[in-house]
Scaffold this motif. Structure first.
Motif, PDB file in Angstrom:
ATOM      1  N   THR A   8       0.856  -1.185   0.000  1.00  0.00           N
ATOM      2  CA  THR A   8       0.000   0.000   0.000  1.00  0.00           C
ATOM      3  C   THR A   8       0.897   1.240   0.000  1.00  0.00           C
ATOM      4  O   THR A   8       2.081   1.147   0.321  1.00  0.00           O
TER       5      THR A   8
ATOM      6  N   ASP B 112      -9.053 -18.903  12.094  1.00  0.00           N
ATOM      7  CA  ASP B 112      -8.496 -17.787  11.348  1.00  0.00           C
ATOM      8  C   ASP B 112      -7.244 -17.233  12.031  1.00  0.00           C
ATOM      9  O   ASP B 112      -6.244 -16.910  11.384  1.00  0.00           O
ATOM     10  N   LYS B 116      -3.208 -17.153  10.758  1.00  0.00           N
ATOM     11  CA  LYS B 116      -2.355 -15.960  10.749  1.00  0.00           C
ATOM     12  C   LYS B 116      -1.029 -16.224  11.455  1.00  0.00           C
ATOM     13  O   LYS B 116       0.032 -15.832  10.982  1.00  0.00           O
ATOM     14  N   GLN B 165      -9.535  -2.201  15.066  1.00  0.00           N
ATOM     15  CA  GLN B 165      -9.205  -2.336  13.639  1.00  0.00           C
ATOM     16  C   GLN B 165      -9.360  -3.789  13.175  1.00  0.00           C
ATOM     17  O   GLN B 165      -9.762  -4.035  12.042  1.00  0.00           O
ATOM     18  N   PHE B 166      -9.068  -4.738  14.040  1.00  0.00           N
ATOM     19  CA  PHE B 166      -9.330  -6.146  13.698  1.00  0.00           C
ATOM     20  C   PHE B 166     -10.839  -6.371  13.624  1.00  0.00           C
ATOM     21  O   PHE B 166     -11.333  -7.102  12.773  1.00  0.00           O
ATOM     22  N   ASN B 169     -11.835  -4.979  10.300  1.00  0.00           N
ATOM     23  CA  ASN B 169     -11.268  -5.695   9.158  1.00  0.00           C
ATOM     24  C   ASN B 169     -10.671  -7.026   9.620  1.00  0.00           C
ATOM     25  O   ASN B 169      -9.526  -7.100  10.012  1.00  0.00           O
ATOM     26  N   ASP B 171      -9.462  -9.364   8.159  1.00  0.00           N
ATOM     27  CA  ASP B 171      -8.282  -9.829   7.425  1.00  0.00           C
ATOM     28  C   ASP B 171      -6.989  -9.216   7.964  1.00  0.00           C
ATOM     29  O   ASP B 171      -5.891  -9.657   7.604  1.00  0.00           O
ATOM     30  N   PHE B 172      -7.116  -8.180   8.794  1.00  0.00           N
ATOM     31  CA  PHE B 172      -5.942  -7.561   9.422  1.00  0.00           C
ATOM     32  C   PHE B 172      -5.159  -8.632  10.176  1.00  0.00           C
ATOM     33  O   PHE B 172      -5.738  -9.383  10.964  1.00  0.00           O
ATOM     34  N   ILE B 173      -3.855  -8.675   9.937  1.00  0.00           N
ATOM     35  CA  ILE B 173      -3.039  -9.736  10.561  1.00  0.00           C
ATOM     36  C   ILE B 173      -3.095  -9.662  12.086  1.00  0.00           C
ATOM     37  O   ILE B 173      -3.026 -10.686  12.767  1.00  0.00           O
ATOM     38  N   GLU B 203      -2.188  -3.665   2.878  1.00  0.00           N
ATOM     39  CA  GLU B 203      -3.229  -2.998   3.669  1.00  0.00           C
ATOM     40  C   GLU B 203      -3.686  -3.869   4.843  1.00  0.00           C
ATOM     41  O   GLU B 203      -3.979  -3.364   5.924  1.00  0.00           O
ATOM     42  N   ASP B 204      -3.730  -5.193   4.640  1.00  0.00           N
ATOM     43  CA  ASP B 204      -4.147  -6.096   5.714  1.00  0.00           C
ATOM     44  C   ASP B 204      -2.978  -6.499   6.601  1.00  0.00           C
ATOM     45  O   ASP B 204      -3.141  -7.242   7.562  1.00  0.00           O
ATOM     46  N   SER B 208      -2.977  -1.789   8.657  1.00  0.00           N
ATOM     47  CA  SER B 208      -4.357  -1.643   9.154  1.00  0.00           C
ATOM     48  C   SER B 208      -4.374  -1.038  10.544  1.00  0.00           C
ATOM     49  O   SER B 208      -5.409  -0.599  11.036  1.00  0.00           O
TER      50      SER B 208
END
Lengths: 118, 251
Positions: A8, B112, B116, B165-166, B169, B171-173, B203-204, B208
């Motif tokens: 990004t 999930d 990660k 933020q998780f 999103n 998908d955020f690590i 971005e993920d 993030s």
């Protein structure tokens, strides 16, 4: 092995944000005291204030602080708007970073005019 | 105190049994407790004496296994190290970890998160492997101190439950995986930094994060995942501009 994810451009804005944050932490309070409280108590004339910027060093300092403060504020504004889901992401980026970009251009132009104009 | 053994407290527990319940709902239980009783022990007493169908994860009872993370009065905490005396007079709201799908009652889906953790090469990748006869990979105390705090993570996922933020999103690590990444990238015996960093430039990945910092507040082992994320924002940002200069040694 999976393909690495797409990069990004966030680092550009993050570094500008960080630089502005560092400067505002170091000089922000001092600037508020000087320009917000000390100067209004006995305001100098426009000429006297402008004369400061005729000094190239003062011009450089202004060029570093003012735009970086804009970028610092823009990043905070962008992230806040994004978290509030105030609109589509590209629009929010355009508004916040765009404002900082305009502020930066105007600052450069004004300082350039003061340094080299009449 | 005369009636020390007769203290009671009301627990509101979020129940969800997929076969029976339309949606998760709070059920009230009242337990008798003593000064030194933890939330986990209260749950165990409910399961033993009131409702055997109540489901929750637990193992060690001493904050080292990371199994009993749950939302206690809205804050992600380990049930075993949270005491009823600190929550009195109640009622206390107990819910499964935020930001994760509920499997049943207080049990959430961890697949999930595990994916990660696995994705960031959670093992030492030495520059060159030595035969066992060549001896250990030596390390000074200072070199160990550089990563040691990050190795204290117990994968309890409280930081993920705390991270907005998780939540926004999935998908955020996330903070936990970033702390683990820093644990290996900061290890002097490791040479896998490049591979790990390449996973988080997106971005993920690390970007993030908006430096909320709740992950480090929630951490029961004082790992400070926010610090790991921030260090790697710097690493990722420098790599963004300096990647043209780096020596590629991929074959």
């Amino acid at each position: 092995m999976t393909r690495p994810p797409k990069r990004t451009i966030a680092p550009i804005f993050w570094l500008l944000f960080g630089a502005g944050g560092m400067l505002s932490a170091l000089f922000g309070t001092g600037l508020v005291i000087v320009t917000g409280f000390l100067l209004p108590a006995s305001p100098p004339s426009y000429q006297a204030a402008a004369a400061i910027l005729h000094n190239p060093l003062a011009g450089l300092v202004a060029l570093a602080t003012i735009p970086l403060f804009f970028w610092h504020g823009a990043e905070r504004l962008f992230l806040t708007l994004k978290d509030m889901r105030a609109g589509p992401r590209p629009l929010l980026a355009l508004i916040s970073y765009g404002a900082a970009a305009v502020g930066t251009l105007v600052t450069i132009l004004l300082i350039f005019l003061m340094e080299f104009g009449s | 105190m005369a009636d020390r053994d007769r203290l009671t407290i009301e627990l509101w527990i979020l129940r969800y049994r997929p076969a029976q319940d339309e949606e998760p709902h709070f059920v009230s239980y009242t337990v008798t407790y003593t000064e030194e009783m933890s939330v986990l022990e209260a749950l165990q007493s409910i399961k033993d004496e009131q409702d055997g169908s109540l489901s929750f994860r637990w193992s060690c009872r001493m904050a080292i296994c990371g199994s009993c993370g749950m939302m206690i009065d809205g804050t992600p905490k380990l049930a075993c190290s949270t005491f009823l005396r600190d929550l009195a007079p109640g009622p206390v709201k107990i819910a499964p970890l935020e930001n994760f799908p509920i499997e049943r009652d207080l049990v959430v889906t961890v697949a999930d998160f595990v994916k990660k953790i696995e994705s960031i090469y959670p093992f030492i990748m030495p520059k060159e492997t030595k035969p066992v006869e060549a001896g250990e990979y030596l390390q000074t105390p200072a070199q160990m101190a550089a990563y040691e705090p990050f190795s204290d993570c117990i994968n309890c996922m409280l930081c993920y439950a705390a991270c907005p933020q998780f939540g926004a999103n999935p998908d955020f690590i996330g903070p936990g995986a970033m702390a683990l990444l820093q644990r290996y990238n900061g290890d002097s015996r490791d040479a896998g930094s490049r591979e790990r960093l390449d996973l988080i430039h997106g971005e993920d990945g690390v970007w993030s994060c908006t430096a909320v910092g709740l992950c480090s507040e929630a951490c029961p082992k004082l790992v400070d995942p926010a610090n790991a994320v921030n260090q790697n924002k710097t690493n990722s940002a420098f790599d963004f501009f300096l990647r043209g200069l780096r020596k590629e040694n991929h074959s």
